[in-house]
Design a protein around this motif. Structure first.
Motif, short mmCIF file in Angstrom:
data_model
loop_
_atom_site.label_atom_id
_atom_site.label_comp_id
_atom_site.label_asym_id
_atom_site.label_seq_id
_atom_site.Cartn_x
_atom_site.Cartn_y
_atom_site.Cartn_z
N ILE A 1 -10.58 10.03 -2.19
CA ILE A 1 -10.39 9.96 -0.75
C ILE A 1 -10.68 11.32 -0.12
O ILE A 1 -11.29 11.41 0.94
N GLU B 1 -2.21 1.59 -5.77
CA GLU B 1 -2.09 2.79 -6.61
C GLU B 1 -2.79 3.98 -5.97
O GLU B 1 -3.84 3.83 -5.36
N LEU B 2 -2.18 5.14 -6.13
CA LEU B 2 -2.79 6.40 -5.70
C LEU B 2 -2.60 7.42 -6.80
O LEU B 2 -1.59 7.41 -7.51
N ASN C 1 -8.00 6.78 -4.75
CA ASN C 1 -7.55 5.38 -4.79
C ASN C 1 -7.53 4.93 -6.24
O ASN C 1 -8.47 5.21 -6.98
N GLU D 1 -13.84 7.05 -6.29
CA GLU D 1 -12.63 6.60 -5.61
C GLU D 1 -11.91 7.74 -4.89
O GLU D 1 -10.81 7.56 -4.39
N SER E 1 -3.48 4.30 1.14
CA SER E 1 -4.29 3.81 0.02
C SER E 1 -4.96 2.49 0.39
O SER E 1 -4.53 1.77 1.29
N GLU E 2 -6.03 2.16 -0.35
CA GLU E 2 -6.70 0.87 -0.18
C GLU E 2 -6.05 -0.20 -1.04
O GLU E 2 -6.17 -1.39 -0.77
N ARG E 3 -5.39 0.26 -2.13
CA ARG E 3 -4.75 -0.68 -3.06
C ARG E 3 -3.32 -0.21 -3.31
O ARG E 3 -2.79 0.62 -2.58
N THR F 1 -7.94 5.66 5.87
CA THR F 1 -7.91 6.75 4.91
C THR F 1 -8.38 8.01 5.59
O THR F 1 -9.06 7.97 6.60
N LEU G 1 0.85 -1.18 0.00
CA LEU G 1 0.00 0.00 0.00
C LEU G 1 0.89 1.24 0.00
O LEU G 1 2.12 1.14 0.12
#
Length: 416
Positions: free
Chosen positions: A227, A245-246, A217, A225, A241-243, A276, A192
């Motif tokens: 934030i 990529e930001l 996100n 997406e 981040s949740e994944r 987040t 992340l």
């Protein structure tokens, strides 16, 4: 004498031929629908520019500059049908060719700042619907060295385990007006991204309409997406981040500027708890969002209770707006509201196109309360974790009239 006279026309012809020819004015470029463009620089424009662009068209330009360089795109002119969500006629700019992330979507007459790709390819796509309004767009592309793009350029692909990003001119002077920067941070699949702003000073506005930083996100500018959206002089809380990529977008309009910001990021393992910012402070009990209790809820009598004053502090957001879209989904209604004024924002996700703002709300029971497209309402409600307003049968909704304005302005200053 007669012989000499016969030579006269020929002499004049030879003398004219000996004169240097006048330079011809450069021909105006003819813009067609899409194309493949390569080289160090060039121009693209909507079909027939500067004439009115045709309806029902989809035009794609693929730009490639020499290997090792990046593409810089500057809009010289833009005049497309205006819509606060850019739904009808718009220009999309992508990083790379097909499947690249979208850098931005533009319509109306707002001219963005320089857009920079992370590699040597960029794609521009213009779509128009059946009704057109405007003269289209014209933009210039050029090649630039990735690390020597000058103060007016910013953004790019960040793939190292840690690093920094900052506004143009930082820290020597204010960021320039009319700039758009997009940083795309990509970590390995099992990691992340942690984001922290060290210094932060972006033109202040209650709704961050003019200059702002938005964090998403994933690899696209996607309102679902998002934030958060930030401005003012207080650094946002740290973001995770949740994944893997930001996307960070910075935009300044054509007026006031400020010091800008510097931020830092680092990759971290997924196993740590991810949070987040900003934190969601108001959520719905599980019983109101699961399907079965909602069916029972929607069978109850539809009535609002209380008054504007009594519901103000109980609500997470309060706005006046025009319902511009309504889409039934199952037993609920998804609506987009063009904001006339916002009195209490809470955690509501607000989308922006130019100076126009809108928000998405979900009427949990689609007939209660009833929202009709094209009408103006005062809407009070709570906010779900996705940033959309949640309208329950007992939420306070009423028609918006100018006579309500004074009371709402007074409530805006109320301490809850």
């Amino acid at each position: 004498m007669r012989g000499a006279g016969a030579w006269a026309p020929l002499c004049l012809l030879l003398a004219a031929a000996a004169q240097p020819s006048r330079p011809q004015p450069p021909e105006r470029p003819v813009f067609t629908c899409g194309g493949i463009l390569t080289g160090e620089s060039g121009f693209i424009g909507s079909e027939g520019f500067p004439g009115v662009y045709p309806p029902n068209s989809k035009c794609t330009w693929k730009i490639t500059v020499p290997e090792g360089k990046v593409v810089v795109l500057n809009f010289r002119f833009i005049d497309l049908e205006s819509d606060n969500l850019c739904r009808y006629d718009f220009v999309d700019v992508y990083n790379g060719h097909p499947n690249g992330q979208r850098i931005g979507r533009f319509c109306g007459t707002f001219r963005p700042g320089a857009l920079v790709s992370s590699g040597n390819k960029m794609m521009v796509q213009m779509i128009s619907d059946a009704n057109t309004a405007g003269n289209g767009f014209m933009a210039m592309f050029s090649a630039a060295e990735p690390n020597e793009r000058g103060d007016q350029y910013c953004g790019g692909l960040l793939e190292r385990p840690f690093g920094s990003f900052k506004t143009p001119n930082w820290p020597d002077r204010d960021y320039p007006a009319g700039v758009t920067c997009v940083w795309h941070i990509v970590a390995p699949k099992n990691q992340l991204i942690e984001l922290k702003f060290e210094k932060f000073d972006v033109e202040r506005d209650n709704y961050c309409r003019y200059d702002y930083v938005a964090v998403f996100n994933g690899g696209e500018i996607n309102d679902a997406e998002r934030i958060g959206k930030y401005c003012g002089d207080s650094p946002p809380a740290p973001i995770v981040s949740e994944r893997n990529e930001l996307l960070i977008q910075f935009l300044s309009d054509l007026s006031l500027t400020a010091d800008g910001f510097i931020g830092h990021y680092k990759f971290r393992p997924k196993k740590l708890p991810a949070t987040t910012a900003p934190p969601v402070t108001t959520t719905f009990p599980v019983t109101t969002t699961s399907l079965k209790p909602t069916v029972a809820l929607c069978q109850q009598k539809c009535r609002r209770s209380g008054t504007l004053e009594s519901n103000y502090c109980l609500s997470n957001f309060v706005l006046a707006g025009t319902v511009i879209t309504t889409i039934p989904r199952g037993g609920s209604l998804h609506a987009t509201v063009s904001i006339i004024n916002i009195y209490k924002e809470g955690n509501l996700a607000i989308q922006q196109a130019g100076k126009n703002m809108s928000a998405k709300v979900v009427v949990v029971c689609k007939q209660c309360p009833l929202l009709r497209r094209g009408l103006n309402y005062i809407i009070m409600g709570q906010v779900g974790e996705d940033g959309r307003g949640k309208i329950m049968p007992n939420s306070f909704i009423m028609m918006f009239k100018t006579k309500n304005q004074k009371l709402l302005d007074a409530l805006k200053n109320k301490q809850c």
